[in-house]
Design a protein around this motif. Structure first.
Motif, mmCIF file in Angstrom:
data_model
loop_
_atom_site.group_PDB
_atom_site.id
_atom_site.type_symbol
_atom_site.label_atom_id
_atom_site.label_comp_id
_atom_site.label_asym_id
_atom_site.label_seq_id
_atom_site.Cartn_x
_atom_site.Cartn_y
_atom_site.Cartn_z
ATOM 1 N N GLU A 1 0.803 -1.229 0.000
ATOM 2 C CA GLU A 1 0.000 0.000 0.000
ATOM 3 C C GLU A 1 0.831 1.271 0.000
ATOM 4 N N GLU A 2 1.940 1.279 0.725
ATOM 5 C CA GLU A 2 2.701 2.519 0.875
ATOM 6 C C GLU A 2 3.899 2.632 -0.056
ATOM 7 N N MET A 3 4.427 1.469 -0.495
ATOM 8 C CA MET A 3 5.632 1.500 -1.323
ATOM 9 C C MET A 3 5.393 1.051 -2.752
ATOM 10 N N GLY A 4 4.251 0.459 -3.007
ATOM 11 C CA GLY A 4 3.998 -0.057 -4.341
ATOM 12 C C GLY A 4 4.757 -1.334 -4.629
ATOM 13 N N PHE A 5 5.130 -2.086 -3.572
ATOM 14 C CA PHE A 5 5.768 -3.389 -3.733
ATOM 15 C C PHE A 5 4.648 -4.414 -3.630
ATOM 16 N N PRO A 6 4.179 -4.913 -4.788
ATOM 17 C CA PRO A 6 2.980 -5.758 -4.795
ATOM 18 C C PRO A 6 3.099 -6.973 -3.880
ATOM 19 N N ARG A 7 2.069 -7.163 -3.097
ATOM 20 C CA ARG A 7 2.041 -8.271 -2.149
ATOM 21 C C ARG A 7 2.174 -9.623 -2.851
ATOM 22 N N ASP A 8 1.553 -9.765 -4.022
ATOM 23 C CA ASP A 8 1.655 -11.039 -4.734
ATOM 24 C C ASP A 8 3.096 -11.294 -5.193
ATOM 25 N N LEU A 9 3.825 -10.251 -5.566
ATOM 26 C CA LEU A 9 5.233 -10.400 -5.924
ATOM 27 C C LEU A 9 6.043 -10.817 -4.694
ATOM 28 N N ALA A 10 5.809 -10.172 -3.575
ATOM 29 C CA ALA A 10 6.509 -10.531 -2.335
ATOM 30 C C ALA A 10 6.233 -11.983 -1.968
ATOM 31 N N ASN A 11 4.993 -12.413 -2.073
ATOM 32 C CA ASN A 11 4.642 -13.802 -1.754
ATOM 33 C C ASN A 11 5.301 -14.783 -2.720
ATOM 34 N N ARG A 12 5.395 -14.414 -4.006
ATOM 35 C CA ARG A 12 6.086 -15.285 -4.971
ATOM 36 C C ARG A 12 7.572 -15.405 -4.639
ATOM 37 N N LEU A 13 8.181 -14.302 -4.228
ATOM 38 C CA LEU A 13 9.599 -14.331 -3.862
ATOM 39 C C LEU A 13 9.822 -15.160 -2.592
ATOM 40 N N VAL A 14 8.920 -15.036 -1.634
ATOM 41 C CA VAL A 14 8.994 -15.859 -0.417
ATOM 42 C C VAL A 14 8.909 -17.331 -0.793
ATOM 43 N N SER A 15 7.966 -17.670 -1.650
ATOM 44 C CA SER A 15 7.816 -19.068 -2.093
ATOM 45 C C SER A 15 9.047 -19.538 -2.860
ATOM 46 N N LYS A 16 9.603 -18.664 -3.686
ATOM 47 C CA LYS A 16 10.806 -19.021 -4.444
ATOM 48 C C LYS A 16 11.956 -19.322 -3.491
ATOM 49 N N PHE A 17 12.130 -18.484 -2.469
ATOM 50 C CA PHE A 17 13.175 -18.738 -1.485
ATOM 51 C C PHE A 17 12.958 -20.075 -0.802
ATOM 52 N N LEU A 18 11.755 -20.332 -0.347
ATOM 53 C CA LEU A 18 11.471 -21.571 0.372
ATOM 54 C C LEU A 18 11.696 -22.790 -0.513
ATOM 55 N N THR A 19 11.319 -22.680 -1.781
ATOM 56 C CA THR A 19 11.492 -23.793 -2.713
ATOM 57 C C THR A 19 12.974 -24.075 -2.957
#
Length: 146
Positions: free
Chosen positions: A124-142
């Protein structure tokens, strides 16, 4: 989760954030560690929460008394995990230490956020899309745990 496990995850996350440096289309993290403390802290907190749903993990927003400068880090199990501390000249590496954060002396006014709140704030404040953040989190975990 033990503090040793926290440190191991932290040590795996740093090269992951480094690998995103210069990648176009990822706001703020492309300049890691500079100007990426909020987004990397939110993602690190989300990673920790996904690995241990019982872990009490928070993102800390520290603001200077003047109200101008701010910095973000993660706290869990009484530990400070600061993936971008080395953007400041007095630190040559990210910080994993016992609470309180050494940077809390400079960024003394603090607010606490859950990983979910931190990801929402990034969106909301930075324009860093939540879905992108979640994909990156999943990529790290994978990649880190496959």
């Amino acid at each position: 989760m033990t503090n040793q496990q926290l440190n191991e995850i932290f040590l795996r996350a740093i090269p992951f954030f480094e690998s995103l440096k210069g990648v176009r289309g990822i706001p703020f993290i492309s300049t890691y560690p500079v100007n990426s403390c909020e987004s990397t802290s939110a993602m690190l907190a989300a990673i920790l929460q996904k690995l241990d749903h019982q872990l009490d993990v928070l993102v800390v927003k520290g603001t200077q008394a003047s109200g101008y400068g701010m910095h973000f880090w993660v706290e869990a199990n009484g530990c400070v995990l600061d993936p971008t501390a080395h953007q400041f000249p007095e630190y040559n590496a990210p910080i994993f230490a016992m609470h309180p954060s050494p940077l809390e002396k400079v960024f003394s006014h603090t607010e606490l956020f859950t990983p979910e709140q931190a990801l929402t704030q990034c969106d909301e404040e930075m324009g860093f899309p939540r879905d992108l953040a979640n994909r990156l989190v999943s990529k790290f975990l994978t990649h880190a745990y496959s």
